[in-house]
Write an enzyme that holds these catalytic residues in place. Structure first.
Site, PDB file in Angstrom:
ATOM      1  N   SER A   1       0.870  -1.183   0.000  1.00 52.22           N
ATOM      2  CA  SER A   1       0.000   0.000   0.000  1.00 52.22           C
ATOM      3  C   SER A   1       0.899   1.222   0.000  1.00 52.22           C
ATOM      4  O   SER A   1       2.057   1.149   0.429  1.00 52.22           O
ATOM      5  CB  SER A   1      -0.856   0.004   1.269  1.00 52.22           C
ATOM      6  OG  SER A   1      -1.441   1.276   1.481  1.00 52.22           O
TER       7      SER A   1
ATOM      8  N   TYR B   1      -2.666  -0.742  10.588  1.00 51.45           N
ATOM      9  CA  TYR B   1      -2.577  -1.021   9.143  1.00 51.45           C
ATOM     10  C   TYR B   1      -1.250  -0.489   8.576  1.00 51.45           C
ATOM     11  O   TYR B   1      -0.528  -1.195   7.857  1.00 51.45           O
ATOM     12  CB  TYR B   1      -3.762  -0.370   8.428  1.00 51.45           C
ATOM     13  CG  TYR B   1      -3.841  -0.649   6.947  1.00 51.45           C
ATOM     14  CD1 TYR B   1      -4.484  -1.795   6.465  1.00 51.45           C
ATOM     15  CD2 TYR B   1      -3.292   0.223   6.008  1.00 51.45           C
ATOM     16  CE1 TYR B   1      -4.564  -2.057   5.099  1.00 51.45           C
ATOM     17  CE2 TYR B   1      -3.363  -0.028   4.644  1.00 51.45           C
ATOM     18  CZ  TYR B   1      -4.013  -1.161   4.196  1.00 51.45           C
ATOM     19  OH  TYR B   1      -4.087  -1.411   2.842  1.00 51.45           O
TER      20      TYR B   1
HETATM   21  P1  NAD Z   1     -11.062  -6.558  -0.029  1.00 52.35           P
HETATM   22  O1  NAD Z   1     -11.599  -6.484   1.349  1.00 52.35           O
HETATM   23  O2  NAD Z   1     -12.018  -6.660  -1.164  1.00 52.35           O
HETATM   24  O3  NAD Z   1     -10.021  -7.757  -0.175  1.00 52.35           O
HETATM   25  C1  NAD Z   1      -9.322  -8.344   0.882  1.00 52.35           C
HETATM   26  C2  NAD Z   1      -9.452  -9.836   0.721  1.00 52.35           C
HETATM   27  O4  NAD Z   1      -8.654 -10.493   1.690  1.00 52.35           O
HETATM   28  C3  NAD Z   1     -10.904 -10.310   0.944  1.00 52.35           C
HETATM   29  O5  NAD Z   1     -11.284 -11.165  -0.122  1.00 52.35           O
HETATM   30  C4  NAD Z   1     -10.829 -11.077   2.254  1.00 52.35           C
HETATM   31  O6  NAD Z   1     -11.766 -12.125   2.349  1.00 52.35           O
HETATM   32  C5  NAD Z   1      -9.392 -11.600   2.185  1.00 52.35           C
HETATM   33  N1  NAD Z   1      -8.901 -11.993   3.493  1.00 52.35           N
HETATM   34  C6  NAD Z   1      -8.959 -11.287   4.655  1.00 52.35           C
HETATM   35  N2  NAD Z   1      -8.456 -12.008   5.664  1.00 52.35           N
HETATM   36  C7  NAD Z   1      -8.048 -13.192   5.116  1.00 52.35           C
HETATM   37  C8  NAD Z   1      -7.443 -14.363   5.647  1.00 52.35           C
HETATM   38  N3  NAD Z   1      -7.154 -14.446   6.965  1.00 52.35           N
HETATM   39  N4  NAD Z   1      -7.167 -15.378   4.815  1.00 52.35           N
HETATM   40  C9  NAD Z   1      -7.468 -15.309   3.497  1.00 52.35           C
HETATM   41  N5  NAD Z   1      -8.052 -14.219   2.939  1.00 52.35           N
HETATM   42  C10 NAD Z   1      -8.335 -13.182   3.751  1.00 52.35           C
HETATM   43  O7  NAD Z   1     -10.136  -5.280  -0.194  1.00 52.35           O
HETATM   44  P2  NAD Z   1      -9.027  -4.936  -1.289  1.00 52.35           P
HETATM   45  O8  NAD Z   1      -8.998  -3.474  -1.372  1.00 52.35           O
HETATM   46  O9  NAD Z   1      -9.220  -5.730  -2.507  1.00 52.35           O
HETATM   47  O10 NAD Z   1      -7.696  -5.404  -0.531  1.00 52.35           O
HETATM   48  C11 NAD Z   1      -6.730  -6.264  -1.118  1.00 52.35           C
HETATM   49  C12 NAD Z   1      -5.348  -5.847  -0.665  1.00 52.35           C
HETATM   50  O11 NAD Z   1      -5.057  -4.549  -1.197  1.00 52.35           O
HETATM   51  C13 NAD Z   1      -5.184  -5.720   0.841  1.00 52.35           C
HETATM   52  O12 NAD Z   1      -3.906  -6.229   1.226  1.00 52.35           O
HETATM   53  C14 NAD Z   1      -5.229  -4.220   1.080  1.00 52.35           C
HETATM   54  O13 NAD Z   1      -4.533  -3.839   2.236  1.00 52.35           O
HETATM   55  C15 NAD Z   1      -4.534  -3.731  -0.180  1.00 52.35           C
HETATM   56  N6  NAD Z   1      -4.773  -2.320  -0.530  1.00 52.35           N
HETATM   57  C16 NAD Z   1      -6.014  -1.868  -0.848  1.00 52.35           C
HETATM   58  C17 NAD Z   1      -6.182  -0.531  -1.192  1.00 52.35           C
HETATM   59  C18 NAD Z   1      -7.522   0.036  -1.573  1.00 52.35           C
HETATM   60  O14 NAD Z   1      -7.616   1.266  -1.724  1.00 52.35           O
HETATM   61  N7  NAD Z   1      -8.566  -0.753  -1.763  1.00 52.35           N
HETATM   62  C19 NAD Z   1      -5.088   0.324  -1.210  1.00 52.35           C
HETATM   63  C20 NAD Z   1      -3.834  -0.177  -0.868  1.00 52.35           C
HETATM   64  C21 NAD Z   1      -3.680  -1.512  -0.555  1.00 52.35           C
END
Ligand code: NAD
Length: 293
Positions: free
Chosen positions: A178, A191
């Site tokens: 991130s 986070y």
């Molecule tokens: P999201 O909530 O749609 O995806 C996160 C996924 O991780 C979900 O499918 C959830 O079920 C899964 N997950 C959570 N705990 C888990 C576990 N213990 N075992 C297996 N799976 C698990 O959100 P997203 O935005 O798609 O996030 C994906 C990644 O991107 C994350 O690491 C998040 O920190 C990172 N991220 C997101 C953003 C954003 O703006 N959306 C920005 C920077 C980084």
């Protein structure tokens, strides 16, 4: 050297108007990938992009009925597009389940070439109210989960060695980090600490594994429209405030990250080792200085 056929665009001999048309490039042909947390958001987009680039993809999801149903839908959509995928339930915080996931992928598809440690959660709170559970849960999934995921892949890559007909690297590990691996985040200390940890986990593994031709990198997204941050873009006011932080003037889509990861996994990015590829529409460019400070 990689197989030239897997690296060059193919040309079909003819099309409706008789002219030669380029066919989609399949730079990940004959490769096998696992994407954790792929039943939603960025993980789904990464799994879809890797499959479209030719990889067979394991769509990891949390072992609960809702995530299983979402993962099945992702797998079905990938298969409908003519690509290859299968679901695998496993919790990234569970050592045995991460190892079993890699074994299952190898049994099913014969090898493993790409691991994307993408699963992540947020549990925001002012520091005075942040519970130990909220701290531990976020560190467990985002940092310890990333470690267990990467370790399971590294063990396999080290045993497997180089397959020069498939890729110039003996394996690729990519973390979804991130911009908060370097931008501090008030009310999200757990986070930001987890993603800062992922940055040095990534760089340390990259340094350790590069001599074995295993490439380790991260993608560092800015604000991407997914469920994890729905509060930041669902209302008009929140969306306007968020757009103020993004010089490029749009909130990111999961596909923006999917395509970046597919490139990072390909031999086109073969000289990238230990890099965080920032994909953030300029969010990390100190946007408050846009008007000359
Ligand atoms: P999201 O909530 O749609 O995806 C996160 C996924 O991780 C979900 O499918 C959830 O079920 C899964 N997950 C959570 N705990 C888990 C576990 N213990 N075992 C297996 N799976 C698990 O959100 P997203 O935005 O798609 O996030 C994906 C990644 O991107 C994350 O690491 C998040 O920190 C990172 N991220 C997101 C953003 C954003 O703006 N959306 C920005 C920077 C980084």
């Amino acid at each position: 050297m990689a197989d030239p056929a897997s690296r060059e665009p193919c040309r079909s001999p003819s099309s409706d108007d008789g002219r030669t048309q380029p066919e989609p490039r399949r730079p990940l042909a004959r490769q096998v990938a696992i994407v954790t947390g792929a039943s939603s958001g960025i993980g789904t987009a990464i799994a879809t992009a890797l499959a479209a680039a030719g990889a067979s993809v394991v769509v990891n999801h949390r072992p609960n009925p809702r995530s299983a149903a979402e993962a099945d839908a992702v797998v079905e959509a990938i298969r409908r597009a003519g690509d290859t995928a299968s679901p695998f339930p496993a919790d990234v915080t569970n050592e045995a389940e991460m190892d079993a996931m890699v074994e299952d992928a190898v049994e099913r598809y014969g090898t493993l070439d790409i691991m994307v440690a993408n699963a992540g959660i947020e549990k925001p709170a002012p520091i005075a109210e942040m519970t130990l559970d909220a701290w531990r849960d976020v560190i467990d999934v985002n940092l310890t989960g990333a470690f267990l995921t990467a370790r399971a892949a590294a063990r396999r890559f080290l045993r497997q060695g180089l397959r020069p007909d498939v890729s110039r690297a003996a394996g690729k590990i990519i973390f979804t980090s991130s911009v908060h691996e370097f931008i501090p985040w008030a009310f999200q200390a757990n986070y930001a600490a987890s993603k800062g940890g992922v940055m040095l986990l990534m760089k340390s593994l990259a340094q350790e594994l590069a001599p074995r031709r295993i490439r380790v990198n991260s993608v560092a997204p800015g604000a991407i429209r997914t469920q994890i941050n729905a509060e930041a873009w669902q209302s008009d006011e929140a969306r306007e405030a968020l757009l103020e932080l993004i010089p490029y003037g749009r909130i990111g889509a999961p596909d923006d990250i999917g395509r970046a990861v597919a490139w990072l996994a390909s031999d086109d990015a073969d000289y990238l080792v230990g890099t965080s590829l920032v994909a953030d529409g300029g969010m990390s460019l100190y946007p408050s200085f846009r008007g000359a400070g």
